[in-house]
Design a protein around this motif. Structure first.
Motif, PDB file in Angstrom:
ATOM      1  N   ASP A  44       0.679  -1.591  -0.149  1.00 53.67           N
ATOM      2  CA  ASP A  44       0.191   0.196  -0.111  1.00 53.67           C
ATOM      3  C   ASP A  44       0.668   0.973  -0.126  1.00 53.67           C
ATOM      4  OD1 ASP A  44      -1.775   1.217   0.282  1.00 53.67           O
ATOM      5  OD2 ASP A  44      -2.654   1.315   1.912  1.00 53.67           O
ATOM      6  N   GLY A  45       1.286   1.806  -0.788  1.00 52.87           N
ATOM      7  CA  GLY A  45       1.956   3.626  -0.932  1.00 52.87           C
ATOM      8  C   GLY A  45       3.251   2.509  -1.156  1.00 52.87           C
ATOM      9  N   VAL A  46       4.002   3.240  -0.555  1.00 48.10           N
ATOM     10  CA  VAL A  46       5.235   2.968  -0.289  1.00 48.10           C
ATOM     11  C   VAL A  46       6.153   3.206   0.802  1.00 48.10           C
ATOM     12  CG1 VAL A  46       5.913   5.372  -1.628  1.00 48.10           C
ATOM     13  CG2 VAL A  46       5.956   5.604   0.554  1.00 48.10           C
ATOM     14  N   ASN A  47       5.228   2.440   1.824  1.00 50.09           N
ATOM     15  CA  ASN A  47       5.826   1.604   2.891  1.00 50.09           C
ATOM     16  C   ASN A  47       5.310   0.082   3.176  1.00 50.09           C
ATOM     17  OD1 ASN A  47       6.131   3.754   4.228  1.00 50.09           O
ATOM     18  ND2 ASN A  47       4.003   4.291   4.366  1.00 50.09           N
ATOM     19  N   ILE A  48       6.060  -0.818   2.931  1.00 49.00           N
ATOM     20  CA  ILE A  48       6.646  -1.671   2.879  1.00 49.00           C
ATOM     21  C   ILE A  48       6.693  -2.634   4.391  1.00 49.00           C
ATOM     22  CG2 ILE A  48       7.209  -4.189   1.960  1.00 49.00           C
ATOM     23  CD1 ILE A  48       8.002  -2.814  -0.158  1.00 49.00           C
ATOM     24  N   GLN A  49       4.993  -3.643   5.038  1.00 41.83           N
ATOM     25  CA  GLN A  49       5.395  -3.940   5.688  1.00 41.83           C
ATOM     26  C   GLN A  49       6.004  -5.418   5.664  1.00 41.83           C
ATOM     27  OE1 GLN A  49       1.321  -4.626   7.495  1.00 41.83           O
ATOM     28  NE2 GLN A  49       0.755  -2.348   6.624  1.00 41.83           N
ATOM     29  N   TRP A  50       7.127  -5.284   6.191  1.00 45.40           N
ATOM     30  CA  TRP A  50       8.332  -6.051   5.800  1.00 45.40           C
ATOM     31  C   TRP A  50       8.025  -7.735   7.224  1.00 45.40           C
ATOM     32  CZ3 TRP A  50      10.485  -5.957   1.440  1.00 45.40           C
ATOM     33  CH2 TRP A  50      11.104  -5.216   0.933  1.00 45.40           C
ATOM     34  N   ASP A  51       7.556  -7.710   8.492  1.00 44.80           N
ATOM     35  CA  ASP A  51       6.869  -9.004   8.822  1.00 44.80           C
ATOM     36  C   ASP A  51       5.532  -9.155   8.385  1.00 44.80           C
ATOM     37  OD1 ASP A  51       4.778  -6.439   9.143  1.00 44.80           O
ATOM     38  OD2 ASP A  51       4.027  -7.079  11.543  1.00 44.80           O
TER      39      ASP A  51
END
Length: 441
Positions: A44-51
């Motif tokens: 979502d957008g430029v943020n990646i939820q790496w967890d």
């Protein structure tokens, strides 16, 4: 040293380190696409939820084996690959000769991509007509097993590349045009370094009887699988949400048009560098069978998870970018083809005669840049990415990757032409100074 197959001295991609990095790095990229865009998690957008991404990565031996060697997915893929290979042989088509090879011979080809894609469309429409609520289990299977399919195509590419590499050392049953049983090897893949030659491709045109493996892989399993994966996204969104967004329909239409146009102009592939110069190794195996269908469907898979309503105005603008790209790409290629066939001799176009007897066109489209068709192809890619809006840069990966690929192709072509034409090529560069983008580069 063989007169037919000289030893390769120049190594691309910085030699062995680069080819190893590309082999495993690009496989990791298309697997990452599967982890970043799916029903469980979507960027979502430029943020990646790496967890959230990391939770999906297979770490145990059992999970890794299931990812790359799931029995059901392998059976389905082998059936798909085999049926297309049989159809490639038995379907009617136009008989053509390839370019003259180093031993003076020409390979026979059957151009039957159009009957192939028409048969596929006929089967799909027939299945839809008799289905209940437009539900097709095969399209559902493609969507539900996307990650396993990714692993299967990667593993299959490794295996096929290994088989053709081993076969390149087996003498021909009959004699070639030079009276020997030597196979014609790629000028780029005869270094003697096993891994490098396996990656680049040692043999130029590996065949099983009448089936040319390289041309088949270029235009059949991966290209048509991309088309089906895109359709599976429409299929899934319709059955999940009860509607299909205009953006998902648009990207399907644009990419289907590109696929059909590529198949329709199949005979033009016979003069492309992939067929005439490059050997068939892991680079082309992976590119045709795994990279193309899995990475090129990125926009459709994103728009399935993140439905976007573009509206009429934005749809028209995106179509305009596609039309501009196709206009440049098609007319430039047509002009070059007509020029080579002598159909434009009456126009007295500006050209340069080389010492080898060939002619370099530096007028019309080809007076704007040395690879003006690349610019049109790049614009086509932009139209696909624009269908996703501007929520995330991930869906614009294609134009970044493809731009880099086109730059690399241009560099390779320039090196080849400079070595072949010498001072004549320098004269050509003075008359056509721009490489791809007129007045810029």
């Amino acid at each position: 040293m063989s007169k037919l197959n000289p030893v390769t001295t120049h190594r691309e991609f910085s030699g062995l380190p680069g080819t190893i990095a590309i082999t495993f790095g690009l496989a990791g990229v298309i697997l990452a696409f599967g982890f970043l865009i799916n029903e469980t998690y979507c960027i979502d957008g430029v943020n990646i939820q790496w967890d959230e991404v990391w939770k999906q990565v297979p770490l145990s031996k059992e999970d890794i084996i299931e990812l790359f060697f799931d029995k059901t997915t392998w059976v389905a893929y082998l059936i798909w690959f085999s049926i297309l290979a049989v159809l490639d042989i038995i379907l009617p088509g136009k008989e053509m000769k390839g370019i003259t090879l180093r031993d003076g011979t020409q390979l026979d080809y059957k151009i039957n991509g159009w009957p192939m894609i028409m048969l596929l469309l006929t089967i799909l429409t027939s299945r839809l007509a008799i289905s209940s609520d437009y539900y097709l289990p095969e399209l559902a299977f493609l969507y539900n097993n996307h990650l396993k399919l990714t692993g299967t195509t990667i593993a299959f590419s490794f295996i096929l590349a290994t088989l053709v590499y081993i076969a390149s050392f087996i003498p021909l049953r009959g004699k070639n045009g030079m009276g020997t049983k030597e196979r014609i090897l790629s000028i780029n893949g005869n270094t003697g370094s096993p891994f490098y030659d396996w990656f680049i491709g040692r043999e130029l045109n590996p065949r099983i009887g009448y089936l040319d493996i390289k041309l088949f892989c270029e235009l059949r399993p991966g290209l048509l699988l991309w088309f089906l994966i895109n359709l599976s996204c429409i299929h899934h969104q319709y059955h999940k949400l009860g509607f299909v967004s205009d953006s998902l329909i648009l990207v399907n239409v644009l990419q289907a048009f590109y696929i059909v146009d590529g198949v329709q102009n199949e005979e033009g592939v016979l003069s492309m560098i992939d067929i005439t110069t490059d050997g068939f190794g892991y680079m082309l195996c992976f590119g045709d069978l795994a990279w193309l269908p899995i990475s090129y469907c990125l926009q459709a898979r994103y728009l399935l998870i993140k439905p976007l309503n573009l509206g009429i105005t934005n749809c028209l603008l995106v179509n305009g970018v596609m039309a501009l790209g196709f206009y440049i790409f098609h007319l430039a290629n047509q002009q070059k083809s007509d020029f080579k066939q002598g159909k434009l001799d009456h126009l007295n176009l500006k050209l340069i005669k080389t010492k080898t007897g060939s002619k370099l066109l530096c007028d019309g489209w080809w007076g704007l840049s040395q690879h003006i068709n690349y610019l049109g192809d790049w614009f086509i890619g932009w139209s696909w990415c624009l269908t996703t809006g501007f929520e995330t840069p991930l869906t614009y990966f294609y134009v970044i990757y493809f731009g880099s690929l086109l730059f690399h192709r241009q560099t390779r072509d320039e090196m080849k032409c400079r070595a072949k034409y010498g001072s004549t090529w320098e004269e050509y560069e003075r008359k056509v100074p721009y490489k791809i983008i007129p007045y810029i580069y």
